[in-house]
Design an enzyme around this catalytic site. Sequence first.
Site, PDB file in Angstrom:
ATOM      1  N   GLU A  86       0.837  -1.195   0.000  1.00 50.67           N
ATOM      2  CA  GLU A  86       0.000   0.000   0.000  1.00 50.67           C
ATOM      3  C   GLU A  86       0.875   1.249   0.000  1.00 50.67           C
ATOM      4  O   GLU A  86       1.834   1.324   0.743  1.00 50.67           O
ATOM      5  CB  GLU A  86      -0.914  -0.012   1.235  1.00 50.67           C
ATOM      6  CG  GLU A  86      -1.863   1.160   1.308  1.00 50.67           C
ATOM      7  CD  GLU A  86      -2.615   1.378   0.005  1.00 50.67           C
ATOM      8  OE1 GLU A  86      -3.307   0.465  -0.452  1.00 50.67           O
ATOM      9  OE2 GLU A  86      -2.487   2.478  -0.576  1.00 50.67           O
TER      10      GLU A  86
ATOM     11  N   ASN B 156       9.746   3.647  -0.405  1.00 47.89           N
ATOM     12  CA  ASN B 156       9.773   4.492   0.796  1.00 47.89           C
ATOM     13  C   ASN B 156      11.184   4.964   1.114  1.00 47.89           C
ATOM     14  O   ASN B 156      11.391   6.101   1.532  1.00 47.89           O
ATOM     15  CB  ASN B 156       9.183   3.736   1.994  1.00 47.89           C
ATOM     16  CG  ASN B 156       7.688   3.997   2.117  1.00 47.89           C
ATOM     17  OD1 ASN B 156       7.086   4.622   1.241  1.00 47.89           O
ATOM     18  ND2 ASN B 156       7.074   3.517   3.178  1.00 47.89           N
TER      19      ASN B 156
ATOM     20  N   PHE C 215       8.492  16.032  -2.373  1.00 46.97           N
ATOM     21  CA  PHE C 215       9.443  15.487  -1.398  1.00 46.97           C
ATOM     22  C   PHE C 215      10.779  16.242  -1.408  1.00 46.97           C
ATOM     23  O   PHE C 215      11.810  15.699  -1.063  1.00 46.97           O
ATOM     24  CB  PHE C 215       9.646  13.977  -1.581  1.00 46.97           C
ATOM     25  CG  PHE C 215       8.487  13.204  -1.013  1.00 46.97           C
ATOM     26  CD1 PHE C 215       8.561  12.651   0.258  1.00 46.97           C
ATOM     27  CD2 PHE C 215       7.302  13.088  -1.720  1.00 46.97           C
ATOM     28  CE1 PHE C 215       7.473  11.997   0.803  1.00 46.97           C
ATOM     29  CE2 PHE C 215       6.215  12.432  -1.176  1.00 46.97           C
ATOM     30  CZ  PHE C 215       6.293  11.879   0.082  1.00 46.97           C
TER      31      PHE C 215
ATOM     32  N   CYS D 227       5.933   5.057   9.096  1.00 44.08           N
ATOM     33  CA  CYS D 227       6.436   4.274   7.959  1.00 44.08           C
ATOM     34  C   CYS D 227       7.914   4.516   7.628  1.00 44.08           C
ATOM     35  O   CYS D 227       8.702   3.574   7.679  1.00 44.08           O
ATOM     36  CB  CYS D 227       5.581   4.541   6.727  1.00 44.08           C
ATOM     37  SG  CYS D 227       3.931   3.820   6.893  1.00 44.08           S
TER      38      CYS D 227
HETATM   39  P1  NAD Z   1      -2.406   0.460  12.601  1.00 43.88           P
HETATM   40  O1  NAD Z   1      -1.711   0.180  13.870  1.00 43.88           O
HETATM   41  O2  NAD Z   1      -3.119   1.765  12.416  1.00 43.88           O
HETATM   42  O3  NAD Z   1      -3.493  -0.691  12.330  1.00 43.88           O
HETATM   43  C1  NAD Z   1      -3.269  -2.040  12.510  1.00 43.88           C
HETATM   44  C2  NAD Z   1      -4.512  -2.672  13.132  1.00 43.88           C
HETATM   45  O4  NAD Z   1      -4.349  -4.081  13.183  1.00 43.88           O
HETATM   46  C3  NAD Z   1      -4.794  -2.204  14.559  1.00 43.88           C
HETATM   47  O5  NAD Z   1      -6.096  -1.662  14.619  1.00 43.88           O
HETATM   48  C4  NAD Z   1      -4.666  -3.486  15.395  1.00 43.88           C
HETATM   49  O6  NAD Z   1      -5.578  -3.513  16.468  1.00 43.88           O
HETATM   50  C5  NAD Z   1      -4.995  -4.540  14.363  1.00 43.88           C
HETATM   51  N1  NAD Z   1      -4.500  -5.896  14.657  1.00 43.88           N
HETATM   52  C6  NAD Z   1      -3.290  -6.278  15.136  1.00 43.88           C
HETATM   53  N2  NAD Z   1      -3.233  -7.615  15.229  1.00 43.88           N
HETATM   54  C7  NAD Z   1      -4.408  -8.102  14.781  1.00 43.88           C
HETATM   55  C8  NAD Z   1      -4.957  -9.407  14.646  1.00 43.88           C
HETATM   56  N3  NAD Z   1      -4.252 -10.482  14.987  1.00 43.88           N
HETATM   57  N4  NAD Z   1      -6.215  -9.516  14.188  1.00 43.88           N
HETATM   58  C9  NAD Z   1      -6.942  -8.425  13.850  1.00 43.88           C
HETATM   59  N5  NAD Z   1      -6.468  -7.169  13.955  1.00 43.88           N
HETATM   60  C10 NAD Z   1      -5.223  -7.003  14.420  1.00 43.88           C
HETATM   61  O7  NAD Z   1      -1.327   0.253  11.446  1.00 43.88           O
HETATM   62  P2  NAD Z   1      -1.344   0.889   9.973  1.00 43.88           P
HETATM   63  O8  NAD Z   1      -0.762   2.259  10.009  1.00 43.88           O
HETATM   64  O9  NAD Z   1      -2.665   0.673   9.354  1.00 43.88           O
HETATM   65  O10 NAD Z   1      -0.254  -0.041   9.265  1.00 43.88           O
HETATM   66  C11 NAD Z   1      -0.527  -1.389   8.901  1.00 43.88           C
HETATM   67  C12 NAD Z   1       0.528  -1.828   7.918  1.00 43.88           C
HETATM   68  O11 NAD Z   1       0.439  -1.044   6.718  1.00 43.88           O
HETATM   69  C13 NAD Z   1       1.968  -1.685   8.410  1.00 43.88           C
HETATM   70  O12 NAD Z   1       2.735  -2.717   7.888  1.00 43.88           O
HETATM   71  C14 NAD Z   1       2.397  -0.365   7.779  1.00 43.88           C
HETATM   72  O13 NAD Z   1       3.794  -0.291   7.604  1.00 43.88           O
HETATM   73  C15 NAD Z   1       1.685  -0.427   6.442  1.00 43.88           C
HETATM   74  N6  NAD Z   1       1.432   0.877   5.809  1.00 43.88           N
HETATM   75  C16 NAD Z   1       1.012   1.930   6.570  1.00 43.88           C
HETATM   76  C17 NAD Z   1       0.752   3.145   5.950  1.00 43.88           C
HETATM   77  C18 NAD Z   1       0.314   4.340   6.760  1.00 43.88           C
HETATM   78  O14 NAD Z   1       0.362   5.448   6.235  1.00 43.88           O
HETATM   79  N7  NAD Z   1      -0.131   4.178   7.997  1.00 43.88           N
HETATM   80  C19 NAD Z   1       0.899   3.287   4.559  1.00 43.88           C
HETATM   81  C20 NAD Z   1       1.292   2.187   3.816  1.00 43.88           C
HETATM   82  C21 NAD Z   1       1.564   0.984   4.462  1.00 43.88           C
END
Ligand code: NAD
Length: 430
Positions: free
Chosen positions: A151, A208, A249, A260
């Site tokens: 993503e 990234n 950027f 990230c």
């Molecule tokens: P986040 O912490 O906001 O969300 C993750 C969610 O997963 C939480 O709500 C948590 O409660 C839930 N969770 C954890 N274990 C679980 C399980 N076993 N079953 C069900 N739910 C569970 O994290 P995020 O920012 O959404 O990031 C998620 C991934 O996406 C990471 O790898 C991150 O690097 C990637 N990512 C994030 C972004 C960003 O801008 N935040 C952008 C691209 C990629």
Amino acid sequence: MKICIIGTGYVGLVTGTCFAEVGHDVVCVDNDPAKVKILRSGGMPIYEPGLAEMVKRNVDASRLRFTESTPEGVQHGDVIFIAVPTPPHADGSVDLSFIEKVAREIAGCLTQHKVVVDKSTVPVKTGDKVVETIKRYSKGKVEFDVVSNPEFLREGFAIEDFLKPDRIVIGVRSERAVAVMRELYKPIPAPLIVTDINSAELIKHAANSFLALKISYINAVSAICEASGANVIEVANGIGMDARIGRRFLDAGLGYGGSCFPKDLSAFIKISEQLGYDFRLLREVQRINSDQMDRFLKKIIETLWVAKDKTLGVLGLAFKQNTDDVRQSPAIDLCQRLLEEGARLRVYDPQAMGKARAVLKDRVVYVDSMDDVAIGCDALVIATEWPEFKKLNLARAKEVMTHPILFDGRNLLDPAELQRLGFVYKSIGR
Ligand code: NAD
């Protein structure tokens, strides 16, 4: 199509809601009962522009619902997305225990063919491990596909980024999975890049890291601008108009932060090391990033002579504009370092006060409005690039401050205007 999203955070909630918006039937799972409760009662656990309305619209249309139950979600979805955290270990490598746990959980409830899609950011070769784990824990009874679909959304612009991405990357092993993923993304108009799983995983870390490199590059240039009397904004404009480089950027500031870039860079360095390559270039990107904060802090302390017992107003706590996310926020880092110096802080952020309170606790004074931050301050600091800070009432700020000093860590304000108003104004690279 029937979709399940496991992990309803910044990425999972946006992904699930946008897929519902384009007509898919989505169940979002999260193992945090509090989060599911908020979502089920019509509330929002995060701030993301436009998302609350979109969630409501799709819940009302019965295309989107929330549950704590992974089996319920897996049973519903033909396509299962994994969007759980991939936080860093102390040594920079990635903690993949969340991914592993979800893979086991999925394996335990597989009864028919499913496409399991990893949306979390993971090191190259994680897909192999997910395949191995699902095979092991489903005892090889059911066929499944594993896909890597990294993503690229930015918090604060997540809906637009999801629905109008520059590209969609799909790492696959089978034609069957390609067909499912093409169908799924059909309503989203963007080039679809189909690769092997390792390449898809690498694309995310390499992208990234490159963006972080661009930020560190302009920050290094900003140091030279300061030393030579040049203006980093002029320089960035001049470089950025070259189509081979691009202007985005290239904004000098306090350095990159957020959940990230810092972790993905560390992870990429670590996985490269494990694969036998010392990615020194990226280690230098990290060093420049932390130097940038040190240089800014030095500027503040040199100007105030001593920071101890001074009152500073900090505008911005989120790691960037348009979000309430304070994870690895340079603004929070700055607050903590100023507190260590003995300064007293008055802070304000348009969206991130709640999340910042959990970190900074009662060590700072939380102010309800941007213009009241300045009251009684020895200096103001802009730490996050919220556009509304450009509208700060500077004449009033000057009246209510002990001294009109402003440190602009995001180059938001016009130096000539600040000079005209009689401020001591220090920004980045100009
Ligand atoms: P986040 O912490 O906001 O969300 C993750 C969610 O997963 C939480 O709500 C948590 O409660 C839930 N969770 C954890 N274990 C679980 C399980 N076993 N079953 C069900 N739910 C569970 O994290 P995020 O920012 O959404 O990031 C998620 C991934 O996406 C990471 O790898 C991150 O690097 C990637 N990512 C994030 C972004 C960003 O801008 N935040 C952008 C691209 C990629």
